[in-house]
Design an enzyme around this catalytic site. Sequence first.
Site, PDB file in Angstrom:
ATOM      1  N   LYS A  20      -1.303  -6.748   5.458  1.00 16.38           N
ATOM      2  CA  LYS A  20      -2.686  -7.433   4.529  1.00 16.38           C
ATOM      3  C   LYS A  20      -2.684  -9.158   5.998  1.00 16.38           C
ATOM      4  O   LYS A  20      -3.897  -9.477   5.893  1.00 16.38           O
ATOM      5  CB  LYS A  20      -2.448  -8.169   3.560  1.00 16.38           C
ATOM      6  CG  LYS A  20      -2.858  -6.961   2.822  1.00 16.38           C
ATOM      7  CD  LYS A  20      -3.325  -7.868   1.514  1.00 16.38           C
ATOM      8  CE  LYS A  20      -3.525  -6.120   0.170  1.00 16.38           C
ATOM      9  NZ  LYS A  20      -3.860  -6.248  -1.323  1.00 16.38           N
TER      10      LYS A  20
ATOM     11  N   LYS B  89      -6.024   5.185   5.497  1.00 13.56           N
ATOM     12  CA  LYS B  89      -6.414   5.721   4.021  1.00 13.56           C
ATOM     13  C   LYS B  89      -6.993   5.000   3.154  1.00 13.56           C
ATOM     14  O   LYS B  89      -8.045   4.473   4.084  1.00 13.56           O
ATOM     15  CB  LYS B  89      -4.992   4.887   2.712  1.00 13.56           C
ATOM     16  CG  LYS B  89      -5.815   3.624   2.883  1.00 13.56           C
ATOM     17  CD  LYS B  89      -4.105   2.651   1.151  1.00 13.56           C
ATOM     18  CE  LYS B  89      -4.395   1.462   1.699  1.00 13.56           C
ATOM     19  NZ  LYS B  89      -4.126   1.462   0.163  1.00 13.56           N
TER      20      LYS B  89
ATOM     21  N   LYS C  43     -11.298   0.197   0.228  1.00 16.14           N
ATOM     22  CA  LYS C  43     -12.356  -0.924  -0.277  1.00 16.14           C
ATOM     23  C   LYS C  43     -12.518  -1.706   0.792  1.00 16.14           C
ATOM     24  O   LYS C  43     -13.461  -2.005   1.589  1.00 16.14           O
ATOM     25  CB  LYS C  43     -11.349  -1.061  -1.322  1.00 16.14           C
ATOM     26  CG  LYS C  43     -12.362  -1.475  -2.784  1.00 16.14           C
ATOM     27  CD  LYS C  43     -11.246  -1.926  -3.877  1.00 16.14           C
ATOM     28  CE  LYS C  43     -11.433  -1.016  -4.995  1.00 16.14           C
ATOM     29  NZ  LYS C  43     -10.313  -1.854  -6.081  1.00 16.14           N
TER      30      LYS C  43
HETATM   31  P1  TYM Z   1      -4.642  -0.667  -5.686  1.00 20.50           P
HETATM   32  O1  TYM Z   1      -5.566  -1.623  -6.842  1.00 20.50           O
HETATM   33  O2  TYM Z   1      -4.819  -0.805  -4.653  1.00 20.50           O
HETATM   34  O3  TYM Z   1      -4.752   0.390  -5.973  1.00 20.50           O
HETATM   35  C1  TYM Z   1      -4.945   1.122  -7.286  1.00 20.50           C
HETATM   36  C2  TYM Z   1      -4.308   3.039  -7.152  1.00 20.50           C
HETATM   37  O4  TYM Z   1      -5.018   3.265  -6.389  1.00 20.50           O
HETATM   38  C3  TYM Z   1      -4.322   4.046  -5.369  1.00 20.50           C
HETATM   39  N1  TYM Z   1      -4.834   4.215  -4.149  1.00 20.50           N
HETATM   40  C4  TYM Z   1      -4.976   5.250  -3.385  1.00 20.50           C
HETATM   41  N2  TYM Z   1      -4.609   6.378  -4.153  1.00 20.50           N
HETATM   42  C5  TYM Z   1      -4.607   7.876  -3.133  1.00 20.50           C
HETATM   43  N3  TYM Z   1      -5.341   7.544  -2.078  1.00 20.50           N
HETATM   44  C6  TYM Z   1      -6.115   6.567  -1.596  1.00 20.50           C
HETATM   45  N4  TYM Z   1      -6.684   6.217  -0.521  1.00 20.50           N
HETATM   46  C7  TYM Z   1      -5.955   4.922  -2.395  1.00 20.50           C
HETATM   47  N5  TYM Z   1      -6.008   4.181  -2.107  1.00 20.50           N
HETATM   48  C8  TYM Z   1      -5.884   3.341  -3.406  1.00 20.50           C
HETATM   49  C9  TYM Z   1      -3.114   2.704  -5.562  1.00 20.50           C
HETATM   50  O5  TYM Z   1      -2.026   3.868  -4.802  1.00 20.50           O
HETATM   51  C10 TYM Z   1      -3.085   2.998  -6.416  1.00 20.50           C
HETATM   52  O6  TYM Z   1      -2.275   3.366  -7.809  1.00 20.50           O
HETATM   53  N6  TYM Z   1      -0.654  -2.717  -5.768  1.00 20.50           N
HETATM   54  C11 TYM Z   1      -1.132  -2.243  -6.716  1.00 20.50           C
HETATM   55  C12 TYM Z   1      -1.818  -2.750  -8.041  1.00 20.50           C
HETATM   56  C13 TYM Z   1      -0.375  -2.738  -9.076  1.00 20.50           C
HETATM   57  C14 TYM Z   1       0.396  -1.736  -9.843  1.00 20.50           C
HETATM   58  C15 TYM Z   1       1.127  -2.753 -10.563  1.00 20.50           C
HETATM   59  C16 TYM Z   1       0.680  -0.033 -10.176  1.00 20.50           C
HETATM   60  C17 TYM Z   1      -0.026  -4.209  -9.348  1.00 20.50           C
HETATM   61  N7  TYM Z   1       1.172  -3.970 -10.316  1.00 20.50           N
HETATM   62  C18 TYM Z   1       1.935  -2.098 -11.429  1.00 20.50           C
HETATM   63  C19 TYM Z   1       1.342  -0.201 -10.440  1.00 20.50           C
HETATM   64  C20 TYM Z   1       2.113  -0.496 -10.972  1.00 20.50           C
HETATM   65  C21 TYM Z   1      -2.629  -1.662  -5.994  1.00 20.50           C
HETATM   66  O7  TYM Z   1      -2.915  -2.615  -5.217  1.00 20.50           O
HETATM   67  O8  TYM Z   1      -3.697  -1.092  -5.760  1.00 20.50           O
END
Ligand code: TYM
Length: 339
Positions: free
Chosen positions: A121, A203, A206
């Site tokens: 990032k 991966k 967005k």
């Molecule tokens: P975020 O918002 O980027 O994504 C949410 C969830 O989607 C999963 N994900 C994917 N899984 C498989 N293939 C993909 N291409 C893919 N893109 C996204 C992510 O692994 C995630 O589970 N840091 C986290 C949000 C967060 C969080 C937490 C998660 C904040 N606090 C506490 C669990 C526990 C994030 O940015 O996810």
Amino acid sequence: MTDISQPERAKKRVFSGIQPTGVFTLGNYLGAIRNWGPLQDEYDCIYSIVDMHALTVKRDPVKFRQQTIESYALLLSCGIDPKKSIVFIQSHNPSHAQLNWILACATQFGELTRMTQFKDKAKKHPDDINTGLFTYPVLMAADILVYNADLVPIGKDQKQHLELARNIAVRFNQRFGDTFVIPDGYFGAAGASIKSLQDPTKKMSKSDDNPNACVYILDDKDTILRKFKRAVTDSDSEIRFAEGKDGINNLMTIYSCVTGKDFSAIESEFSGCGYGEFKLAVGEAVSDYLEPVRSEFKRLMGDKAYLKECYTDGAQRAFRISNKIVTKASRKVGFVDYR
Ligand code: TYM
């Protein structure tokens, strides 16, 4: 590990979150949210729209507020039931920020510099490498530990952050005595990493600049079909899960997730077919699979009062749990008790 703070707890607790940075992708859905729904029947689930995390990238406040409400509605549209689970918006519960500070003081600078997501990032936003972006994984650890969650359903890309949360918890417990449950990750059998349709070694995300790389769960049927039609594959012509066939492997994974068929069944179903036919079938299956989400989202966005009722109630219930754990951690580190 047993739950130290609430020994009477009958069910294990689940926590997960998703950022309100736009419509969820098929990767978000198949990698994470799809697994959240079924967990609701077996566990005490707490799910959050983590808006504080999303603030680590510059956002237009009006659009950001709208996206947060839409993300909340999307989560409910994906089968997360506010009667079964606690579903809330992160910034509505001050416990996360409180525990974040305590945990930040138990996290080393060097640990955070090793986080690959931070490095990615920072490269992507060289003009805004804010400290929130750097300490993001500490807030994520606080999200999980503030509920003493046992299980955290996430996609593979969040594994390193979860590992850090575990390390912080272990270190805190060693220093101050048992306080936090050491959380485990929960990864779905398939779909833990859905890849970009344009570069299947990366991966699906967005933030991809190529609009054809990513399927959004509110995309209409024509858009979904078009994106799958343009998906990058290989020069071979066989529909087979194999090394070096990243594009086909990704399409087979997606098809398997939405139809429940295993890879050998998919290989037989499409034996002798060309890639074009297979891509069309994947697109059709994905569109059918997402149809109920699209219609439920439309319905929920027409009832903002209901959404507000749900997220207000969710935040209050979340706070009742987290405040006890923040109080406990505060006592452990030596803050003066005032109650
Ligand atoms: P975020 O918002 O980027 O994504 C949410 C969830 O989607 C999963 N994900 C994917 N899984 C498989 N293939 C993909 N291409 C893919 N893109 C996204 C992510 O692994 C995630 O589970 N840091 C986290 C949000 C967060 C969080 C937490 C998660 C904040 N606090 C506490 C669990 C526990 C994030 O940015 O996810």
